[in-house]
Write an enzyme that holds these catalytic residues in place. Structure first.
Site, PDB file in Angstrom:
ATOM      1  N   ASP A 185     -31.525 -44.445  53.652  1.00 18.66           N
ATOM      2  CA  ASP A 185     -30.976 -45.090  54.838  1.00 18.66           C
ATOM      3  C   ASP A 185     -31.764 -44.628  56.076  1.00 18.66           C
ATOM      4  O   ASP A 185     -32.053 -43.439  56.220  1.00 18.66           O
ATOM      5  CB  ASP A 185     -29.490 -44.732  54.985  1.00 18.66           C
ATOM      6  CG  ASP A 185     -28.767 -45.645  55.955  1.00 18.66           C
ATOM      7  OD1 ASP A 185     -27.872 -46.386  55.504  1.00 18.66           O
ATOM      8  OD2 ASP A 185     -29.093 -45.615  57.163  1.00 18.66           O
ATOM      9  N   ILE A 186     -32.086 -45.564  56.987  1.00 22.76           N
ATOM     10  CA  ILE A 186     -32.870 -45.176  58.180  1.00 22.76           C
ATOM     11  C   ILE A 186     -32.030 -44.410  59.195  1.00 22.76           C
ATOM     12  O   ILE A 186     -32.592 -43.805  60.103  1.00 22.76           O
ATOM     13  CB  ILE A 186     -33.517 -46.371  58.934  1.00 22.76           C
ATOM     14  CG1 ILE A 186     -32.562 -47.513  59.143  1.00 22.76           C
ATOM     15  CG2 ILE A 186     -34.797 -46.796  58.320  1.00 22.76           C
ATOM     16  CD1 ILE A 186     -33.064 -48.478  60.208  1.00 22.76           C
ATOM     17  N   HIS A 190     -24.650 -53.371  49.355  1.00 27.67           N
ATOM     18  CA  HIS A 190     -25.382 -52.108  49.208  1.00 27.67           C
ATOM     19  C   HIS A 190     -24.370 -50.993  48.996  1.00 27.67           C
ATOM     20  O   HIS A 190     -23.368 -50.915  49.699  1.00 27.67           O
ATOM     21  CB  HIS A 190     -26.258 -51.832  50.431  1.00 27.67           C
ATOM     22  CG  HIS A 190     -25.579 -52.066  51.744  1.00 27.67           C
ATOM     23  ND1 HIS A 190     -25.408 -53.324  52.287  1.00 27.67           N
ATOM     24  CD2 HIS A 190     -25.012 -51.204  52.611  1.00 27.67           C
ATOM     25  CE1 HIS A 190     -24.769 -53.224  53.429  1.00 27.67           C
ATOM     26  NE2 HIS A 190     -24.504 -51.949  53.654  1.00 27.67           N
TER      27      HIS A 190
HETATM   28  P1  AMP Z   1     -23.325 -51.191  56.409  1.00 26.73           P
HETATM   29  O1  AMP Z   1     -22.798 -50.788  57.756  1.00 26.73           O
HETATM   30  O2  AMP Z   1     -22.454 -50.766  55.274  1.00 26.73           O
HETATM   31  O3  AMP Z   1     -23.675 -52.672  56.351  1.00 26.73           O
HETATM   32  O4  AMP Z   1     -24.666 -50.362  56.211  1.00 26.73           O
HETATM   33  C1  AMP Z   1     -25.924 -50.824  56.557  1.00 26.73           C
HETATM   34  C2  AMP Z   1     -26.834 -49.637  56.482  1.00 26.73           C
HETATM   35  O5  AMP Z   1     -28.174 -50.086  56.435  1.00 26.73           O
HETATM   36  C3  AMP Z   1     -26.725 -48.680  57.680  1.00 26.73           C
HETATM   37  O6  AMP Z   1     -26.361 -47.382  57.206  1.00 26.73           O
HETATM   38  C4  AMP Z   1     -28.127 -48.715  58.285  1.00 26.73           C
HETATM   39  O7  AMP Z   1     -28.530 -47.465  58.796  1.00 26.73           O
HETATM   40  C5  AMP Z   1     -28.977 -49.155  57.112  1.00 26.73           C
HETATM   41  N1  AMP Z   1     -30.222 -49.834  57.419  1.00 26.73           N
HETATM   42  C6  AMP Z   1     -30.399 -50.863  58.283  1.00 26.73           C
HETATM   43  N2  AMP Z   1     -31.682 -51.251  58.270  1.00 26.73           N
HETATM   44  C7  AMP Z   1     -32.328 -50.469  57.374  1.00 26.73           C
HETATM   45  C8  AMP Z   1     -33.677 -50.379  56.921  1.00 26.73           C
HETATM   46  N3  AMP Z   1     -34.640 -51.195  57.376  1.00 26.73           N
HETATM   47  N4  AMP Z   1     -33.985 -49.427  56.009  1.00 26.73           N
HETATM   48  C9  AMP Z   1     -33.029 -48.587  55.552  1.00 26.73           C
HETATM   49  N5  AMP Z   1     -31.748 -48.630  55.920  1.00 26.73           N
HETATM   50  C10 AMP Z   1     -31.394 -49.555  56.842  1.00 26.73           C
END
Ligand code: AMP
Ligand code: ZN
Length: 124
Positions: free
Chosen positions: A30-31, A100
Site C-alpha cells: 500500500d502506498i 482489495h
Molecule cells: P480502500 O480505502 O479500502 O479503498 O483502500 C484503498 C487503498 O489503496 C488505500 O489504502 C490507498 O493507500 C491504496 N492505494 C491507492 N493508490 C495506490 C497505489 N497506486 N499503489 C498502492 N496502493 C494504493
C-alpha cells in the site's frame, strides 16, 4: 476496465511494489501504509465491490485470504497476529472500486478500528 487504478497495476501500466502474484491474484504494498507491513491483495479480474462477487468468484476471493496468510508467514508475524480487511462502499471508506484485501501486520493493532464512529452509532 480502462479507468481502474488497480486494473492498471494488474496490467503493468502503472508501477507497484509487487510482493506476490499468480494466475488469479496480485499483491503489492500500500502506498499509504497503516501498519509496519500493509499490502493489498487483489484479483486479476475486475470486481468493483464485495456486492459484485458471484458464486463463480468464490474460489478467487478465498485465494486472496490464502495469499494473506502466506505473506503473513513469510513476513514473520503470522503467529503474533494480523488483520485482513475488505472495505465495501462509502460507509466503510472504499476509495478504489476494484476489490482489495488489506493485510496489516507487524505491530499490535487497535480494535475496534473506529471507536468514535462506533460510539456515535451506539448512541443513536
Ligand atoms: P480502500 O480505502 O479500502 O479503498 O483502500 C484503498 C487503498 O489503496 C488505500 O489504502 C490507498 O493507500 C491504496 N492505494 C491507492 N493508490 C495506490 C497505489 N497506486 N499503489 C498502492 N496502493 C494504493
Ligand atoms: Zn479494476
Amino acid at each position: 476496465m480502462m479507468d481502474c487504478l488497480f486494473c492498471k497495476i494488474v496490467n503493468n501500466e502503472i508501477p507497484a511494489d509487487i510482493v506476490y502474484q499468480d494466475d488469479k491474484v496480485v499483491a503489492f504494498m500500500d502506498i499509504n501504509p497503516q501498519a509496519p507491513f500493509h499490502a493489498l491483495i487483489i484479483p486479476r479480474k475486475h470486481i468493483a465491490t464485495l456486492n459484485d462477487i458471484t458464486v463463480a468468484d468464490c474460489e478467487t476471493v478465498g485465494h486472496l485470504q490464502w495469499v494473506a496468510a502466506k505473506l503473513a508467514a513469510e513476513q514473520g508475524f503470522a503467529e503474533d497476529g494480523y488483520r485482513t480487511v475488505f472495505n465495501c462502499n462509502s460507509h466503510a471508506g472504499q476509495t478504489v472500486y476494484h476489490i482489495h484485501l488489506h493485510l496489516l501486520g507487524g505491530k499490535p493493532l487497535g480494535w475496534p478500528p473506529y471507536q468514535d464512529t462506533l460510539k456515535v452509532n451506539l448512541n443513536n
